[in-house]
Design a protein around this motif. Structure first.
Motif, PDB file in Angstrom:
ATOM      1  N   GLY A   1      87.366  19.384  33.487  1.00 37.93           N
ATOM      2  CA  GLY A   1      85.928  19.159  33.507  1.00 37.93           C
ATOM      3  C   GLY A   1      85.350  19.073  34.899  1.00 37.93           C
ATOM      4  O   GLY A   1      84.280  18.483  35.099  1.00 37.93           O
ATOM      5  N   GLU A   2      86.021  19.675  35.879  1.00 33.79           N
ATOM      6  CA  GLU A   2      85.565  19.635  37.269  1.00 33.79           C
ATOM      7  C   GLU A   2      85.026  20.998  37.690  1.00 33.79           C
ATOM      8  O   GLU A   2      85.591  22.032  37.358  1.00 33.79           O
ATOM      9  CB  GLU A   2      86.719  19.194  38.170  1.00 33.79           C
ATOM     10  N   VAL A   3      83.923  20.986  38.429  1.00 38.90           N
ATOM     11  CA  VAL A   3      83.182  22.205  38.737  1.00 38.90           C
ATOM     12  C   VAL A   3      83.851  22.985  39.862  1.00 38.90           C
ATOM     13  O   VAL A   3      84.068  22.457  40.952  1.00 38.90           O
ATOM     14  CB  VAL A   3      81.729  21.881  39.132  1.00 38.90           C
ATOM     15  N   VAL A   4      84.153  24.264  39.588  1.00 38.85           N
ATOM     16  CA  VAL A   4      84.708  25.140  40.622  1.00 38.85           C
ATOM     17  C   VAL A   4      83.740  26.262  40.996  1.00 38.85           C
ATOM     18  O   VAL A   4      83.973  26.979  41.967  1.00 38.85           O
ATOM     19  CB  VAL A   4      86.054  25.752  40.181  1.00 38.85           C
ATOM     20  N   GLY A   5      82.655  26.410  40.235  1.00 38.25           N
ATOM     21  CA  GLY A   5      81.719  27.479  40.557  1.00 38.25           C
ATOM     22  C   GLY A   5      80.395  27.318  39.843  1.00 38.25           C
ATOM     23  O   GLY A   5      80.258  26.532  38.899  1.00 38.25           O
ATOM     24  N   ILE A   6      79.400  28.083  40.312  1.00 40.90           N
ATOM     25  CA  ILE A   6      78.075  28.140  39.691  1.00 40.90           C
ATOM     26  C   ILE A   6      77.883  29.550  39.148  1.00 40.90           C
ATOM     27  O   ILE A   6      77.905  30.533  39.902  1.00 40.90           O
ATOM     28  CB  ILE A   6      76.962  27.812  40.709  1.00 40.90           C
ATOM     29  N   VAL A   7      77.714  29.662  37.830  1.00 39.42           N
ATOM     30  CA  VAL A   7      77.558  30.962  37.183  1.00 39.42           C
ATOM     31  C   VAL A   7      76.327  31.660  37.746  1.00 39.42           C
ATOM     32  O   VAL A   7      75.240  31.079  37.797  1.00 39.42           O
ATOM     33  CB  VAL A   7      77.429  30.798  35.657  1.00 39.42           C
ATOM     34  N   THR A   8      76.495  32.929  38.155  1.00 36.33           N
ATOM     35  CA  THR A   8      75.379  33.609  38.810  1.00 36.33           C
ATOM     36  C   THR A   8      75.027  34.966  38.236  1.00 36.33           C
ATOM     37  O   THR A   8      73.908  35.446  38.422  1.00 36.33           O
ATOM     38  CB  THR A   8      75.657  33.768  40.320  1.00 36.33           C
ATOM     39  N   GLY A   9      75.952  35.627  37.518  1.00 36.05           N
ATOM     40  CA  GLY A   9      75.622  36.955  37.002  1.00 36.05           C
ATOM     41  C   GLY A   9      76.654  37.472  36.029  1.00 36.05           C
ATOM     42  O   GLY A   9      77.766  36.944  35.928  1.00 36.05           O
TER      43      GLY A   9
END
Length: 318
Positions: A279-287
């Motif tokens: 549940g840890e963030v590795v990225g921000i969805v962009t496309g």
């Protein structure tokens, strides 16, 4: 006032992923590495008391598995009572304990790893809506996307294209409360925007950020967001490539050093978190990549690594 620190998690894999991956000249032109699933423990394997105790500790981190953990604990406590039976009673063996634990586990409906990951990140996921005024001066929706809280003071990351040209930005938090927001920073080269909420919920949770340094193709990930405005929705898949390049459908901008993944994403997922099974963030969805004119998912999505995303807010890297 000093900003509270972002929550970071240390990488757990001892050997880092090979670096220097060469971006594809065109999206999808480079074959993705073979998908390799992570090995899962075999239910009922003889692991001993310490192994079951570690499982209980991990289970306690998720409210949805608390009842299952309590049932398991009850089985172990009952087993310990048996060991203190009358003199001459048969001593309880490890085989008896394993059988009791296995019986408890096989009769409980435990949530999947993806469900636990989604539950952990969901309190930090925000619906982002942008508005403009039409020729009549009426406020109309301009775009909808997703954001993720990275500081509990109401600092939120999303995609720049979600809020670009917006005259008003509104947020809906996980608890249903709403707030206006101001764009306080942008990182155009990575399609990122930083939002500051005007009204902050009392129990606002910030996501935990995790380095991408040890990610490899085949690692399981989850995307949480609002595809087509529906959600929060959860999809699961794996990382299918690293160091990728992507050009927006309009052909206006190319972004490189992206994470490629195959968890389903659609318009509205933009700006949402890509998270590990912890549940840890590795990225921000962009496309998303689609060779047709349709704006739907065909199996290839891209996310900006969290190191770049955190840099948009001025946070130190890992």
């Amino acid at each position: 006032m000093r900003k509270p620190p972002a929550l970071y998690s240390r990488s757990v894999r001892a050997v880092p992923a090979p670096g220097g991956a060469r971006p594809a000249e065109t999206p999808g032109a480079t074959d993705s590495p073979a998908l390799v699933g992570e090995a899962q423990p075999v239910p009922g394997a003889r692991r001993g008391w310490r192994g079951w105790r570690a499982d209980l500790a991990r289970a306690a981190a998720s409210p949805r598995v608390m009842w299952a953990a309590l049932a398991l604990l009850g089985a172990l406590l009952l087993a310990s009572v048996w060991t203190r039976g009358p003199v001459g009673a048969r001593a309880l063996t490890q085989k008896d304990i394993d059988a009791a634990v296995l019986r408890t586990l096989t009769t409980q409906n435990l949530p999947s790893a993806a469900a636990r990951a989604a539950e952990k990140i969901r309190p930090a996921v925000v619906r982002v809506m942008s508005f403009v005024k039409n020729t009549k001066g009426e406020e109309v929706e301009h775009g909808v996307g997703t954001g993720v809280v990275i500081l509990d003071k109401g600092v939120i990351l999303t995609n720049l294209h979600v809020v670009q040209a917006a005259q008003t930005v509104k947020l809906v938090f996980a608890d249903g409360s709403e707030s206006g927001a101001t764009v306080t920073g942008v990182q155009a080269e990575n399609d990122l925007a930083v939002l500051q909420a005007h009204t902050i919920p009392d129990d606002l949770h910030a996501a935990t950020l995790r380095s991408t340094g040890d990610l490899v193709s085949g690692d399981h990930v989850v995307a949480v967001g609002f595809p087509f405005g529906i959600g929060p929705s959860t999809s699961a898949g794996v990382i299918s490539g690293l160091g990728r390049a992507f050009k927006s459908p309009e052909g206006e901008q190319e972004i490189d050093n992206l994470i490629q993944f195959d968890a389903a994403a659609n318009p509205g997922n933009s700006g949402g978190p890509l998270v590990t099974m912890d549940g840890e963030v590795v990225g921000i969805v962009t496309g998303i990549l689609n060779p047709t004119s349709h704006r739907t998912f065909v199996g290839i999505g891209f996310a900006v690594p969290i190191e770049s995303a955190a840099g948009a807010v001025g946070l130190p890297p890992f």
